[in-house]
Design a protein around this motif. Structure first.
Motif, short mmCIF file in Angstrom:
data_model
loop_
_atom_site.label_atom_id
_atom_site.label_comp_id
_atom_site.label_asym_id
_atom_site.label_seq_id
_atom_site.Cartn_x
_atom_site.Cartn_y
_atom_site.Cartn_z
N VAL A 86 -31.39 7.48 20.96
CA VAL A 86 -31.31 6.83 22.27
C VAL A 86 -32.71 6.72 22.85
N GLY A 87 -33.01 5.59 23.47
CA GLY A 87 -34.32 5.42 24.10
C GLY A 87 -34.58 6.54 25.10
N ARG A 141 -33.90 5.89 28.72
CA ARG A 141 -32.49 5.88 29.10
C ARG A 141 -32.00 7.29 29.35
N ALA A 185 -36.26 -4.61 28.62
CA ALA A 185 -34.83 -4.88 28.43
C ALA A 185 -34.13 -4.46 29.71
C1 LIG Z 1 -33.73 -0.37 25.13
C2 LIG Z 1 -35.16 0.03 25.46
C3 LIG Z 1 -36.12 -0.94 24.83
C4 LIG Z 1 -35.29 -0.05 26.99
O1 LIG Z 1 -36.56 0.34 27.39
C5 LIG Z 1 -35.44 1.48 25.00
O2 LIG Z 1 -34.60 2.37 25.66
C6 LIG Z 1 -35.28 1.65 23.51
O3 LIG Z 1 -36.14 1.31 22.76
N1 LIG Z 1 -34.12 2.23 23.09
C7 LIG Z 1 -33.80 2.56 21.72
C8 LIG Z 1 -32.40 2.25 21.35
C9 LIG Z 1 -31.34 2.84 22.23
O4 LIG Z 1 -31.60 3.26 23.36
O5 LIG Z 1 -30.19 2.91 21.79
#
Ligand SMILES: CC(C)(CO)[C@@H](O)C(=O)NCCC(=O)O
Ligand SMILES: Nc1ncnc2c1ncn2[C@@H]1O[C@H](COP(=O)(O)OP(=O)(O)OP(=O)(O)O)[C@@H](O)[C@H]1O
Ligand SMILES: [K+]
Length: 262
Positions: free
Chosen positions: A106-107, A110, A133
């Motif tokens: 997970v980013g 987030r 995003a």
């Molecule tokens: C979605 C972004 C680009 C938002 O900054 C980042 O949280 C990210 O690279 N996330 C990785 C994949 C994920 O969060 O499931």
């Protein structure tokens, strides 16, 4: 004092936290090539310019760009003599559970948003972050991160139109006067602005429906107020949610893990 670094795909934000308040915040473009020495010249110049005498003892980093972490580690180590806490790494403790498919990274932004949202508003919330995003993060009643939604960012959507279509100019987002545009720029702004209003409404409604409960929607990111102006999309807006989350995670690690000091 704590130096909190939120590195996004477009911008990196540095904030200094004195334990009670942020004493300064600076923003720079994210460039993985930037070295620790370059960061320090930039940071120390700004600190001096603003007359900030911060004794930085701790550093915490959230980075959506893995490559920049190395130089931020060196910055922390060389200039602040401390090992940074890096969100998402196994040795960084989180105060909440993460319930997603095994193997999903997970980013970190987030996760940090989730922690911050739960700290300020409690559970059963959706955190919407308008960054590179647009992300929707769903927080369970107990604060756990249980998944979400990733949509193309507002500026990215406009940029994609410009990049892909020879006759479409570079356009900045703004709220168009009418839905029906009578020039190219107005048409593009309308598509992205009203399209986005619809996107946010539909996704939040569907999340609430899927979870069969009402949830508060908390927005963050520079563009959130622009959307809130026109339609009631969010229950609350936070301009520094990610930074707040970094202070919460830092505190949690200080209280619960073996020392990060050298
Ligand atoms: C979605 C972004 C680009 C938002 O900054 C980042 O949280 C990210 O690279 N996330 C990785 C994949 C994920 O969060 O499931
Ligand atoms: N009123 C506005 N009109 C147009 N753009 C804005 C406005 N306010 C903020 N922005 C821009 O919105 C974007 C969102 O900023 P934010 O810090 O939330 O994310 P970001 O830095 O673009 O993305 P990331 O965190 O993924 O690097 C920034 O590019 C910012 O310059
Ligand atoms: K961000």
């Amino acid at each position: 004092m704590l130096l909190a670094i939120d590195c996004g795909n477009t911008n990196t934000v540095f904030s200094i936290w004195d334990g009670t308040a942020f004493v300064a915040t600076w923003r720079t473009a994210t460039e993985w090539q930037r070295t620790a020495d370059q960061y320090y010249v930039w940071l120390s110049t700004l600190m001096e310019f603003q007359g900030i005498e911060a004794d930085i003892t701790d550093v915490i980093v959230s980075s959506t760009v893995p490559r920049v972490v190395f130089n931020l580690r060196v910055l922390s180590d060389r200039y602040f003599n401390t090992r940074p806490i890096v969100v998402g790494r196994p040795d960084c403790l989180l105060p909440v559970d993460v319930r997603v498919d095994a193997g999903t990274a997970v980013g970190p932004d987030r996760l940090v948003n989730t922690v911050a949202g739960y700290d300020k508003y409690g559970g059963d919330i959706i955190v919407v972050d308008f960054g590179t995003a647009t992300t929707f993060d769903v927080v369970e009643e107990d604060g756990a991160y249980v998944g979400g939604v990733i949509a193309p960012g507002v500026n990215l959507s406009l940029e994609a139109l410009h990049q892909a279509a020879a006759a479409l100019p570079h356009v900045d987002i703004s709220k168009p006067q009418r839905v029906v545009g009578t020039n190219t720029v107005a048409c593009m702004q309308s598509g992205v602005f009203w399209g986005y209003v619809g996107l946010v409404k539909e996704i939040c409604a569907r999340i609430k429906g899927e979870r069969d409960r009402d949830m508060r929607v908390i927005s963050t990111g520079g563009l959130a107020p622009l959307f809130q102006q026109s339609v009631d999309l969010f229950d609350a807006y936070e301009d520094d949610l990610t930074m707040h989350g970094l202070t919460v995670i830092h505190k949690h690690n200080k209280e619960n893990s073996i020392s990060h000091e050298r």
